[in-house]
Scaffold this motif. Structure first.
Motif, short mmCIF file in Angstrom:
data_model
loop_
_atom_site.label_atom_id
_atom_site.label_comp_id
_atom_site.label_asym_id
_atom_site.label_seq_id
_atom_site.Cartn_x
_atom_site.Cartn_y
_atom_site.Cartn_z
N TYR A 211 33.77 27.44 17.57
CA TYR A 211 33.28 27.90 18.88
C TYR A 211 32.12 27.01 19.28
O TYR A 211 31.48 26.37 18.44
CB TYR A 211 32.83 29.38 18.81
N TYR A 212 31.81 26.99 20.58
CA TYR A 212 30.71 26.19 21.11
C TYR A 212 29.44 26.39 20.27
O TYR A 212 28.93 27.51 20.18
CB TYR A 212 30.37 26.58 22.55
N LEU A 313 22.41 30.10 29.49
CA LEU A 313 23.10 30.34 28.23
C LEU A 313 23.17 31.84 27.94
O LEU A 313 24.20 32.36 27.50
CB LEU A 313 22.37 29.62 27.10
N PHE A 316 25.90 33.44 29.94
CA PHE A 316 27.22 33.09 29.42
C PHE A 316 27.55 33.91 28.18
O PHE A 316 28.66 34.45 28.04
CB PHE A 316 27.29 31.60 29.12
N TRP A 317 26.59 34.02 27.25
CA TRP A 317 26.81 34.79 26.03
C TRP A 317 26.95 36.29 26.33
O TRP A 317 27.74 36.98 25.69
CB TRP A 317 25.68 34.56 25.05
N ARG A 320 30.48 36.83 27.53
CA ARG A 320 31.42 36.77 26.41
C ARG A 320 31.37 38.08 25.61
O ARG A 320 32.41 38.66 25.27
CB ARG A 320 31.07 35.59 25.52
N VAL A 355 29.13 32.64 35.89
CA VAL A 355 29.51 32.29 34.52
C VAL A 355 29.63 30.77 34.38
O VAL A 355 29.17 30.19 33.38
CB VAL A 355 30.83 32.97 34.14
N PHE A 356 30.23 30.13 35.39
CA PHE A 356 30.36 28.67 35.33
C PHE A 356 28.99 28.01 35.29
O PHE A 356 28.75 27.09 34.49
CB PHE A 356 31.15 28.17 36.54
N MET A 359 27.41 28.50 31.92
CA MET A 359 27.99 27.61 30.92
C MET A 359 27.53 26.17 31.12
O MET A 359 27.35 25.42 30.15
CB MET A 359 29.51 27.69 30.98
N SER A 360 27.30 25.78 32.36
CA SER A 360 26.86 24.40 32.62
C SER A 360 25.50 24.12 32.00
O SER A 360 25.17 22.96 31.73
CB SER A 360 26.81 24.15 34.14
N MET A 362 24.67 24.84 29.06
CA MET A 362 24.89 24.35 27.69
C MET A 362 24.94 22.83 27.69
O MET A 362 24.37 22.18 26.81
CB MET A 362 26.18 24.95 27.14
N MET A 415 23.66 23.13 20.98
CA MET A 415 24.39 22.63 22.13
C MET A 415 24.58 21.10 22.07
O MET A 415 25.58 20.57 22.53
CB MET A 415 23.68 23.02 23.42
#
Length: 469
Positions: A211-212, A313, A316-317, A320, A355-356, A359-360, A362, A415
């Motif tokens: 995973y990332y 971040l 995003f987490w 998830r 969300v995008f 994530m960006s 990261m 990251m």
């Protein structure tokens, strides 16, 4: 000098010394495993670091190891006790991921890559170690495992999410412990428990599933033991599509790094999250001075993380985690640790665009961290902004709205996929451990270990290891 182990108790001996003693037939893997089991049985009522403790299976493995040594067929880690974090699969052992929402999960059907490498090399698996719900806390607080505590001060937590791993390493449950790290989950407990903790380059230790930013790596009492463990863990496994190509690295060649002229960038201010506690700052400043006195060229590096990156971040987490929790039925959802439920709720109604953009961040962290090290051989600085915090707290802030405020020093290197290590640097006036972080260029895992070993050699003697009973 590193603290000297008690010669009277083989549970305190480093793996490098155990292997030498086994080879000379001066000590038996059975004797060592018995000592580790006795240590754990005495300390566990207080620490609660272990899950799926299996003393009889460990003794059976130790007896098999002893037979191999006697026949001259010893394996690279033969007879060395090891614990494995609960979220790293071990065949036949359930993996609840630290949460009561998975309290009836069936046993794992196979070993994870890291477990398989340790077993192949003869390590004696003593137990799994505890973790918080879904591995999303820097504490030993879990809805399924008992509260894990810090051996240096039982009122404090060990950090997390490799909570039991850090506590077990500091308490002397054998020399080798395996954790995972997605934002600091090896290095933070290593710092707060006063042990060595390496987050390798991403892909250096194969995972299933990857995973990332997520890595598996050692927690030990010495840099040499971390290197020894990495020699085994880094062997290839085709189950990880993100794994690095096989490489014959000189894991055990730790000495000879010339500190004079080495270029070190000092990251004293993270740029986001919690401010650096004065007690932690004093320990890191003293460590930096030791390196400078040895001839290293130390230059301050401006903060390269921003609050926007950390907040992105976090969103995003949260999203998830929210997907995982919302997929549960109401009964299981209610079993999740309330702090985690409250934190994940912040990701429930996010738009796709939010969300995008989260994530960006990261990628923004990756670019910032790689730019920061470009002029240097290594980056150094604090692991954590704060000393260990109350054991009952979910995080240093104990606030779901600020759940990531303490990971600003560690998460950028997840990251950026760079190797980073926490090595014990000293203690606060209250006697609590503080770790120095060393981050290297991508893929320079051995270089990070060499600098950690060089610092270990010039560092003043640490306090004796805590005795919990």
């Amino acid at each position: 000098m590193a603290p000297q182990p008690s010669a009277a108790n083989p549970a305190d001996l480093p793996a490098t010394e155990l292997l030498n003693l086994y080879a000379r037939r001066a000590l038996s893997p059975v004797t060592v495993t018995q000592a580790v089991i006795a240590r754990a049985e005495a300390a566990e009522p207080h620490l609660r670091a272990l899950y799926a403790f299996a003393p009889e299976a460990a003794l059976e493995a130790a007896r098999a190891s002893e037979a191999r040594w006697l026949k001259g067929e010893a394996l690279p880690l033969d007879g060395v006790p090891v614990t494995i974090k609960e979220n790293i699969a071990r065949k036949g052992v359930p993996m609840p991921l630290g949460t009561a929402a998975r309290d009836d999960v069936p046993p794992s059907v196979s070993d994870a890559p890291a477990t398989a490498r340790l077993r192949e090399d003869g390590a004696v698996i003593v137990a799994a170690t505890t973790m918080p719900d879904y591995g999303m806390l820097s504490s030993g607080l879990s809805s399924i495992h008992p509260l894990t505590r810090n051996p240096w001060d039982l009122t404090k937590g060990p950090g997390g999410s490799s909570a039991g791993s850090g506590a077990a390493a500091a308490a002397g449950y054998g020399p080798l412990h395996l954790g995972t790290d997605i934002g600091g989950s090896i290095r933070l407990p290593a710092s707060w428990c006063g042990v060595v903790g390496l987050k390798p380059s991403h892909g250096r230790v194969p995972l299933d599933p990857p995973y990332y930013g997520r890595c598996a790596g050692p927690l030990t009492r010495t840099v040499a033991d971390t290197a020894l463990m990495m020699r085994s863990l880094s062997r290839p496994d085709e189950r990880d599509p993100t794994a690095l190509p096989p490489a014959d690295l000189a894991w055990l060649d730790l000495d000879g790094l010339e500190l004079k002229g080495l270029r070190l960038g000092l990251v004293m201010e993270a740029g986001a999250g919690l401010p650096l506690d004065p007690a932690n700052r004093a320990v890191i400043e003293a460590a930096v001075q030791l390196l400078a006195d040895a001839g290293a060229v130390v230059e301050p590096v401006p903060p390269f993380l921003s609050q926007k990156m950390l907040d992105g971040l976090d969103l995003f987490w949260r999203q998830r985690a929210s997907l995982d929790i919302e997929a549960l039925d109401a009964t299981r959802r209610a079993r999740v640790l309330p702090f985690i439920r409250d934190w994940a709720a912040g990701g429930r109604d996010l738009s796709g665009a939010a969300v995008f953009h989260g994530m960006s961040q990261m990628a923004a962290m990756r670019d910032a961290a790689l730019a920061a090290i470009r002029a240097y051989d290594f980056l150094i600085g604090p692991v954590s902004p704060n000393p260990p915090f109350p054991a009952e707290h979910a995080s240093p802030t104990n606030d779901p709205a600020r759940a990531m405020a303490h990971i600003a020093y560690t998460v950028p290197f997840n990251m950026s996929e760079q190797p980073a290590i926490s090595v014990p640097a000293g203690f606060t006036p209250d006697g609590l451990p503080v770790g120095l972080q060393i981050a290297g260029r991508r893929f320079d895992d051995v270089g990070v270990l060499r600098l950690a070993r060089a610092f270990e050699r010039i560092r003043p003697a640490l306090r004796p290891w805590p005795v919990v009973a």
